[in-house]
Design an enzyme around this catalytic site. Structure first.
Site, mmCIF file in Angstrom:
data_model
loop_
_atom_site.group_PDB
_atom_site.id
_atom_site.type_symbol
_atom_site.label_atom_id
_atom_site.label_comp_id
_atom_site.label_asym_id
_atom_site.label_seq_id
_atom_site.Cartn_x
_atom_site.Cartn_y
_atom_site.Cartn_z
ATOM 1 C CG ASP A 32 -2.138 -1.009 1.063
ATOM 2 O OD1 ASP A 32 -2.946 -0.966 0.061
ATOM 3 O OD2 ASP A 32 -2.244 -2.016 2.147
ATOM 4 C CG HIS A 63 -3.618 -0.450 -3.441
ATOM 5 N ND1 HIS A 63 -4.521 -0.721 -2.381
ATOM 6 C CD2 HIS A 63 -4.444 0.430 -4.072
ATOM 7 C CE1 HIS A 63 -5.708 -0.068 -2.719
ATOM 8 N NE2 HIS A 63 -5.895 0.548 -3.387
ATOM 9 C CG ASP A 172 -6.910 -4.270 -0.241
ATOM 10 O OD1 ASP A 172 -6.675 -4.611 0.892
ATOM 11 O OD2 ASP A 172 -6.221 -3.098 -0.700
ATOM 12 N N GLY A 173 -9.270 -5.529 1.856
ATOM 13 C CA GLY A 173 -9.942 -5.005 3.069
ATOM 14 C C GLY A 173 -10.792 -5.918 3.740
ATOM 15 N N GLY A 174 -11.161 -5.847 4.952
ATOM 16 C CA GLY A 174 -12.028 -6.576 5.714
ATOM 17 C C GLY A 174 -11.866 -8.176 5.582
ATOM 18 N N GLY A 194 -4.184 -9.546 5.441
ATOM 19 C CA GLY A 194 -3.083 -8.696 6.075
ATOM 20 C C GLY A 194 -2.970 -9.379 7.606
ATOM 21 C CB SER A 195 -4.615 -8.549 10.904
ATOM 22 O OG SER A 195 -5.813 -8.746 10.655
#
Length: 214
Positions: A32, A63, A172-174, A194-195
């Site tokens: 990112d 990104h 991407d995200g959540g 990610g996490s």
């Protein structure tokens, strides 16, 4: 299910080690980039990509969440990026920017934000290798997946079938263990965890399990 692992969630003091440990199980590393203008965050630059390029042959997926994506596309391509995602927005010639990314030898990818209509992405299917569907607002992490995301992916997948163009659809995200199966069922080809990877006791196992969640 492809996994482009987000380095934003990694131990920033040990990125090289993380990349080497996961390179053979991921489909790419997601990097990112925030410029402090398009979002309020500052994160990752071309020098980091160049350093990572020296440590791995894995796909480096940049990104760009910036106000001048055309300028930064050149910088990151020179640094060794393989794929570059850009966003539509005021003052951005998205067609020219996507064309420039391809001319630089990188795969062009279009970011679709939660408030943007899917027709805006479908219009660019012929010019992109991937549509990055955001499941959260840009510049944030640690929040849940927007509940409309799976439906948006399904609509994009349906449009992809009717147009004959085949860009990858990646969310991407959540990204959580319980959200991936619904995204896969909707037609997503991959996710950006990610996490979910870097907070796991065994990150390599976490990646392989994510890729099996269909």
């Amino acid at each position: 299910m492809r996994a482009y692992v987000s380095l934003w969630s990694a131990d920033l003091l040990a990125l090289g080690d993380a990349v080497e440990a996961l390179a053979d199980v991921v489909d790419g590393f997601h990097i990112d980039v925030f410029d402090g203008h398009r979002t309020r965050e500052l994160l990752f630059g071309p020098d980091l990509v160049a350093a990572l390029r020296r440590r791995t042959t894995a796909l480096l997926d940049v990104h760009l969440m910036v106000t001048d994506p055309a300028y930064w596309a050149d910088r990151f391509a020179d640094a060794g990026a393989d794929m570059i995602t850009v966003h539509m927005g005021p003052g951005i010639d998205i067609d020219a920017t996507l064309e420039r990314i391809r001319d630089l030898g990188c795969q062009p990818s279009l970011g679709l934000e939660t408030h943007q209509g899917i027709d805006q992405a479908v219009a660019h299917f012929p010019a992109v290798s991937r549509v990055l569907v955001l499941g959260t607002a840009i510049g944030v992490r640690g929040v849940g997946l927007d509940p409309a995301t799976a439906g948006r992916v399904a609509s994009l997948a349906e449009a992809r079938g009717s147009t004959g163009d085949r860009p990858l659809l990646v969310v991407d995200g959540g990204i959580r263990r319980h959200t991936v199966p619904a995204l896969a069922a909707a037609g997503a080809d991959g996710v950006v965890p990610g996490s979910l990877v870097f907070d796991a006791q065994d990150p390599r196992k976490a990646v392989t399990e994510i890729k099996a969640l269909t």
